[in-house]
Write a protein that holds these residues in place. Structure first.
Motif, PDB file in Angstrom:
ATOM      1  N   GLU A 157       0.826  -1.212   0.000  1.00  0.00           N
ATOM      2  CA  GLU A 157       0.000   0.000   0.000  1.00  0.00           C
ATOM      3  C   GLU A 157       0.856   1.255   0.000  1.00  0.00           C
ATOM      4  N   VAL A 158       1.852   1.279   0.877  1.00  0.00           N
ATOM      5  CA  VAL A 158       2.725   2.453   0.927  1.00  0.00           C
ATOM      6  C   VAL A 158       3.474   2.611  -0.393  1.00  0.00           C
ATOM      7  N   THR A 159       3.984   1.513  -0.912  1.00  0.00           N
ATOM      8  CA  THR A 159       4.718   1.572  -2.178  1.00  0.00           C
ATOM      9  C   THR A 159       3.868   2.185  -3.278  1.00  0.00           C
ATOM     10  N   VAL A 160       2.625   1.732  -3.367  1.00  0.00           N
ATOM     11  CA  VAL A 160       1.775   2.187  -4.451  1.00  0.00           C
ATOM     12  C   VAL A 160       1.295   3.619  -4.217  1.00  0.00           C
ATOM     13  N   LYS A 161       0.980   3.909  -2.963  1.00  0.00           N
ATOM     14  CA  LYS A 161       0.449   5.234  -2.686  1.00  0.00           C
ATOM     15  C   LYS A 161       1.513   6.313  -2.852  1.00  0.00           C
ATOM     16  N   GLU A 162       2.735   5.971  -2.514  1.00  0.00           N
ATOM     17  CA  GLU A 162       3.823   6.956  -2.584  1.00  0.00           C
ATOM     18  C   GLU A 162       4.826   6.564  -3.653  1.00  0.00           C
ATOM     19  N   LEU A 163       4.340   6.076  -4.769  1.00  0.00           N
ATOM     20  CA  LEU A 163       5.244   5.496  -5.755  1.00  0.00           C
ATOM     21  C   LEU A 163       6.545   6.261  -6.004  1.00  0.00           C
ATOM     22  N   TYR A 167       8.060  -1.785  -6.872  1.00  0.00           N
ATOM     23  CA  TYR A 167       7.970  -0.403  -7.363  1.00  0.00           C
ATOM     24  C   TYR A 167       8.541  -0.301  -8.771  1.00  0.00           C
ATOM     25  N   GLN A 168       9.353  -1.276  -9.158  1.00  0.00           N
ATOM     26  CA  GLN A 168       9.982  -1.248 -10.477  1.00  0.00           C
ATOM     27  C   GLN A 168       8.991  -1.470 -11.608  1.00  0.00           C
ATOM     28  N   TRP A 169       7.996  -2.263 -11.342  1.00  0.00           N
ATOM     29  CA  TRP A 169       7.130  -2.637 -12.452  1.00  0.00           C
ATOM     30  C   TRP A 169       5.667  -2.338 -12.204  1.00  0.00           C
ATOM     31  N   PHE A 170       5.279  -2.127 -10.935  1.00  0.00           N
ATOM     32  CA  PHE A 170       3.858  -1.960 -10.687  1.00  0.00           C
ATOM     33  C   PHE A 170       3.335  -0.668 -11.294  1.00  0.00           C
ATOM     34  N   ASP A 171       2.250  -0.793 -12.006  1.00  0.00           N
ATOM     35  CA  ASP A 171       1.623   0.357 -12.651  1.00  0.00           C
ATOM     36  C   ASP A 171       0.166   0.409 -12.197  1.00  0.00           C
ATOM     37  N   PRO A 172      -0.173   1.443 -11.431  1.00  0.00           N
ATOM     38  CA  PRO A 172      -1.535   1.531 -10.877  1.00  0.00           C
ATOM     39  C   PRO A 172      -2.592   1.437 -11.977  1.00  0.00           C
ATOM     40  N   ALA A 173      -2.216   1.854 -13.181  1.00  0.00           N
ATOM     41  CA  ALA A 173      -3.171   1.806 -14.292  1.00  0.00           C
ATOM     42  C   ALA A 173      -3.054   0.506 -15.073  1.00  0.00           C
ATOM     43  N   GLY A 174      -2.205  -0.416 -14.594  1.00  0.00           N
ATOM     44  CA  GLY A 174      -1.962  -1.656 -15.322  1.00  0.00           C
ATOM     45  C   GLY A 174      -3.024  -2.713 -15.092  1.00  0.00           C
ATOM     46  N   SER A 175      -2.669  -3.936 -15.413  1.00  0.00           N
ATOM     47  CA  SER A 175      -3.673  -5.007 -15.419  1.00  0.00           C
ATOM     48  C   SER A 175      -3.930  -5.594 -14.029  1.00  0.00           C
ATOM     49  N   PHE A 176      -3.077  -5.291 -13.056  1.00  0.00           N
ATOM     50  CA  PHE A 176      -3.305  -5.770 -11.693  1.00  0.00           C
ATOM     51  C   PHE A 176      -3.722  -4.618 -10.794  1.00  0.00           C
TER      52      PHE A 176
END
Lengths: 192, 192
Positions: free
Chosen positions: B87-93, B158-167
């Motif tokens: 959650e922190v990783t995604v929220k504060e990318l 954080y290297q690959w996660f894309d909030p707009a991606g497929s996951f």
DNA sequence: CCTACCGATCGGTAGG
DNA sequence: CCTACCGATCGGTAGG
């Protein structure tokens, strides 16, 4: 080792320690006890140096993955991929670190080429996990998620692994293989 | 959001995209449509900007880990830590990416401070895994190895996660929690 | 491999 | 917030 190779090796060490942009051509030259301008009779540009380091590491990772016999059982295939990945990482530590960390500073063509090679490498993991899922050896909800998970764990190892530290490459390989297989639902003899 | 915060946010974005050293103060200023020199009435130096970004991210990660109830069962504790981390990783990318990647460009004092905070954070994972091992819920040979493995998998996201991606974040959390618990020998309902 | 040098850009300050 | 400017350093070339 010829001068060109010495330059690439030294650059790899420095790029790893300080990053591509924080390393100047004069820093590289200083380590070799020559002047910055003298580098240019052996190399074309700073970016070409980065490219060769990154591409050499890609060669090593890909060669290793391609050498794994695809007719092996999925667990054995994955084990071989993990062992190979960690071996390459440790043997080529500076180049591997630069491969993981600094490739994004390549521009245009070179950048695209390296992205393709990374994808090709990751595909070896995905295919192996998919094969294991089909054979009901691995229990995994999403193949892509599982291979990202395992590759992430492997990829980060260059950040902290110290060949002179308390873990040997063998110990690392053994434990990481066990953790990875277990994460895919393979039952192993329990080690408390 | 005041100017100082805007500068930090913009700097975080740029440091993430291009790295600390490849980002100039003038790059930051340009995004805010001001001159480079104007930044200095709001901030002290480039390194101070990096420090605040990195330290803010450390705050977020630590606050989350400290909020996890240590009286929970080890699986639940680990699950909460994993969820919180993602959650922190995604929220504060941007800040999280800079925290993982660029902290090493801090010098002296600041660098040491951040290393201590990283260690404190990792300790939450180690302690949870150790507790689970003691309670025979986790089957793990080396606690340090297992916590490095899981943290590595998380850190790389954080290297690959894309909030707009497929996951979605939810899907990521669910799968990574499952993979992590399984890697520690916890038996879960199988999902083929 | 060197000296000498190029234009560009860096982080940062002075002064308003 | 600006203009004007500082010394230092950057990647790279010319010419030997």
């Amino acid at each position: 080792m010829d001068r060109r190779q010495e330059i690439l090796t030294t650059a790899g060490d420095l790029f790893r320690e300080n990053g591509y942009h924080a390393t100047s051509m004069r820093d590289i030259a200083k380590r070799l006890d020559i002047r910055g301008s003298s580098l240019y009779s052996h190399i074309e540009s700073k970016e070409q140096v980065l490219w060769e380091i990154v591409n050499e590491a890609a060669d090593a990772f890909l060669a290793q993955a391609e050498s794994v016999d695809t007719s092996l059982a999925p667990e054995k295939r994955l084990e071989a991929l993990i062992r190979g990945h960690l071996e390459v990482t440790v043997k080529e530590l500076p180049n591997a670190a630069v491969f993981f960390h600094e490739w994004k500073f390549l521009s245009g063509d070179l950048r695209e080429k390296i992205i393709l090679r990374r994808d090709a490498y990751e595909a070896h993991f995905r295919k192996t996990i998919k094969a294991g899922k089909k054979a009901s050896v691995f229990k995994v909800a999403k193949v892509k998620m599982a291979s990202l998970y395992i590759l992430s764990a492997l990829n980060w190892s260059y950040q902290w692994f110290d060949p002179a530290g308390s873990f040997s490459l063998d110990a690392l390989t053994k434990h990481y293989t066990e953790l990875s297989l277990r994460s895919l639902g393979v039952k192993l003899k329990s080690k408390t």
